[in-house]
Scaffold this motif. Structure first.
Motif, mmCIF file in Angstrom:
data_model
loop_
_atom_site.group_PDB
_atom_site.id
_atom_site.type_symbol
_atom_site.label_atom_id
_atom_site.label_comp_id
_atom_site.label_asym_id
_atom_site.label_seq_id
_atom_site.Cartn_x
_atom_site.Cartn_y
_atom_site.Cartn_z
ATOM 1 N N ASP A 186 -21.243 32.441 -19.943
ATOM 2 C CA ASP A 186 -20.469 31.595 -20.849
ATOM 3 C C ASP A 186 -20.772 31.887 -22.313
ATOM 4 N N MET A 187 -21.833 32.625 -22.569
ATOM 5 C CA MET A 187 -22.348 32.740 -23.944
ATOM 6 C C MET A 187 -21.810 33.961 -24.673
ATOM 7 N N ASP A 188 -21.682 33.808 -25.985
ATOM 8 C CA ASP A 188 -21.412 34.920 -26.887
ATOM 9 C C ASP A 188 -22.657 35.142 -27.746
ATOM 10 N N ASN A 189 -22.675 36.258 -28.475
ATOM 11 C CA ASN A 189 -23.827 36.541 -29.342
ATOM 12 C C ASN A 189 -23.849 35.579 -30.523
ATOM 13 N N PRO A 190 -25.044 35.222 -31.022
ATOM 14 C CA PRO A 190 -26.353 35.776 -30.648
ATOM 15 C C PRO A 190 -26.986 35.127 -29.413
ATOM 16 N N ASP A 191 -26.419 34.008 -28.927
ATOM 17 C CA ASP A 191 -27.038 33.317 -27.792
ATOM 18 C C ASP A 191 -27.123 34.213 -26.563
ATOM 19 N N HIS A 192 -26.050 34.950 -26.283
ATOM 20 C CA HIS A 192 -26.057 35.783 -25.084
ATOM 21 C C HIS A 192 -27.201 36.789 -25.126
ATOM 22 N N ARG A 193 -27.349 37.471 -26.241
ATOM 23 C CA ARG A 193 -28.415 38.468 -26.384
ATOM 24 C C ARG A 193 -29.790 37.823 -26.235
ATOM 25 N N ASN A 194 -29.987 36.665 -26.864
ATOM 26 C CA ASN A 194 -31.294 36.007 -26.824
ATOM 27 C C ASN A 194 -31.638 35.489 -25.430
ATOM 28 N N TYR A 195 -30.683 34.860 -24.776
ATOM 29 C CA TYR A 195 -30.949 34.295 -23.446
ATOM 30 C C TYR A 195 -31.071 35.386 -22.394
ATOM 31 N N ARG A 196 -30.265 36.424 -22.497
ATOM 32 C CA ARG A 196 -30.369 37.532 -21.547
ATOM 33 C C ARG A 196 -31.739 38.192 -21.641
ATOM 34 N N GLY A 197 -32.246 38.270 -22.860
ATOM 35 C CA GLY A 197 -33.546 38.906 -23.073
ATOM 36 C C GLY A 197 -34.708 38.186 -22.399
ATOM 37 N N LEU A 198 -34.530 36.907 -22.082
ATOM 38 C CA LEU A 198 -35.621 36.145 -21.466
ATOM 39 C C LEU A 198 -36.020 36.701 -20.103
ATOM 40 N N THR A 199 -35.036 37.146 -19.320
ATOM 41 C CA THR A 199 -35.327 37.579 -17.941
ATOM 42 C C THR A 199 -34.939 39.024 -17.659
#
Length: 418
Positions: free
Chosen positions: A98-111
């Protein structure tokens, strides 16, 4: 093509459970109207994008085509029920997709590191052991079973729950909720109560809220502990985002893989020459066969994007704010992208399918999915004497994530090596 019945068919979950009907419809769309303004009854309108090249064009420009706010095909009635429940929010879940950047990049990076090949090597022996366990289960069924219900849904479920950290005794709950979420439009799988989607997501939230509390007190070496204790820019991630993270890993992390495992077996049985070739030399052909199974089944049938700017796509004027339905299953049968796309070929090369998406939102779990299918089929091919259909297969009636719901088979197994 102005026939309203075409628009209704594009949105009809039943069409996705009848592959021949689906492919006839979308073959016509690719040829006559590859970017079609679509106004199905009971749905908000959108552009239907059916060709491989056009979907890639949209996906690679994630600054111009956004995942938020509309991601999947839902009726206006369902959307209104969700807004009523949330107090105006159109989403029950906010996950990576559901996310676009920068949230998508940051949350994807967690795992992300968890799902990359170097880390997956650490769990490969466990995945192999689980594959053996579930082929043992197939053998124990005595020569006839429903491959979906008895094997395909349980094996990838156990793998992803091991990674996530859900105990084995809770797997039936996770399977039930996943099937209710993705099969909400299927009479055999939908939850029987009113507001079924809302109630299913509520059950997920309740389960993972308790898991979060546990992992904050007792962190373990699992993805649940990463999510429970995650921070971005020094701040803990929000509860809503954490719940969405758990749910996307727990559901998409197994349902799509089980659809590929079962749909791949059906394709092999329907193409005995390809099956014989694969059995003759699994080491040589299995990797190619897996990619072809994934292209053939395309478990995620669509995602939406919303235009952030005015844009011209294949001669059509897309306005800022318009929604686009990207039909991956259609793209993976595109005659301009694949030679003889309606042939199942385990040696297909190149095989540039879009079943994992494309661009920034390329599936996080693709390497794990391939590893699981490889382990299962390596074990199956080593022990299988013969297999054939024992009844009619049936598909889930769902336009978003779907595959087989029944695959009755009759088979004989070789004696297991001591």
């Amino acid at each position: 093509m102005t026939d309203k019945s075409i628009d209704n068919a594009i949105a009809d979950p039943k069409v996705y459970a009848r592959p021949e009907e689906f492919h006839a419809l979308f073959s016509r769309l690719r040829k006559e109207e590859p970017v079609r303004w679509t106004e199905p009854e009971g749905y908000r309108p959108f552009w239907t994008v059916s060709k491989h090249a056009d979907i890639m064009e949209v996906e690679r420009q994630n600054d111009k085509f956004l995942n938020d706010p509309r991601l999947t095909l839902q009726t206006i009635q369902t959307e209104e029920e969700i807004k009523k429940f949330t107090g105006g929010n159109s989403k029950l879940i906010r996950s990576l997709v559901d996310m676009d950047n920068p949230d998508h990049r940051n949350y994807r990076g967690l795992t992300q590191a968890w799902f990359m090949p170097p880390n997956l090597k650490a769990i490969s022996a466990r995945v192999d052991a689980l594959a053996e366990k579930y082929i043992d289960r197939l053998e124990a069924r005595g020569g006839e079973c429903d491959f979906v219900a008895d094997v395909a849904v349980w094996y990838p479920l156990r793998v992803i729950m091991t990674v996530l950290g859900v105990p084995e005794e809770d797997e039936p709950i996770m399977l039930k909720l996943t099937q209710e979420l993705f099969g909400a439009t299927d009479p055999d799988m939908k939850r029987p109560d009113a507001n079924e989607t809302v109630n299913t997501v509520t059950d997920f939230f309740n389960y993972f809220t308790a898991m979060t509390e546990d992992r904050r007190k007792n962190p373990k070496d699992d993805v649940a502990s990463i999510i429970a204790n995650a921070t971005i820019d020094g701040q803990p991630i929000g509860h809503f985002e954490a719940m969405g993270y758990y749910i996307i890993v727990a559901t998409a992390g197994h349902d799509t893989t089980s659809s590929t495992a079962a749909g791949g077996l059906l394709a092999l049985m329907q193409n005995p020459d390809e099956f014989a070739k694969l059995r003759s030399d699994p080491d040589k052909y299995l990797n190619g066969a897996i990619d072809e199974m994934i292209r053939w089944t395309t478990p995620v049938k669509h995602f939406f994007r919303t235009a952030a700017v005015d844009y011209e796509l294949r001669g059509q004027k897309i306005k800022a704010g318009d929604n686009l339905l990207m039909c991956y299953w259609s793209a993976n049968r595109d005659e301009e992208a694949f030679d003889d796309p309606f042939a199942f070929r385990i040696e297909r090369s190149p095989n540039k399918h879009l079943a994992f998406g494309y661009g920034a939102h390329l599936c996080l779990g693709q390497h794990l999915a391939k590893m699981e299918i490889r382990a299962l089929y390596r074990e199956l091919l080593a022990r299988l004497e013969h297999i054939e259909l024992a009844g009619d297969p049936a598909f889930v009636e769902a336009s978003f994530v779907s595959g087989l719901k029944r695959l009755p088979v009759r088979y004989a197994m070789k004696r297991k090596a001591a």
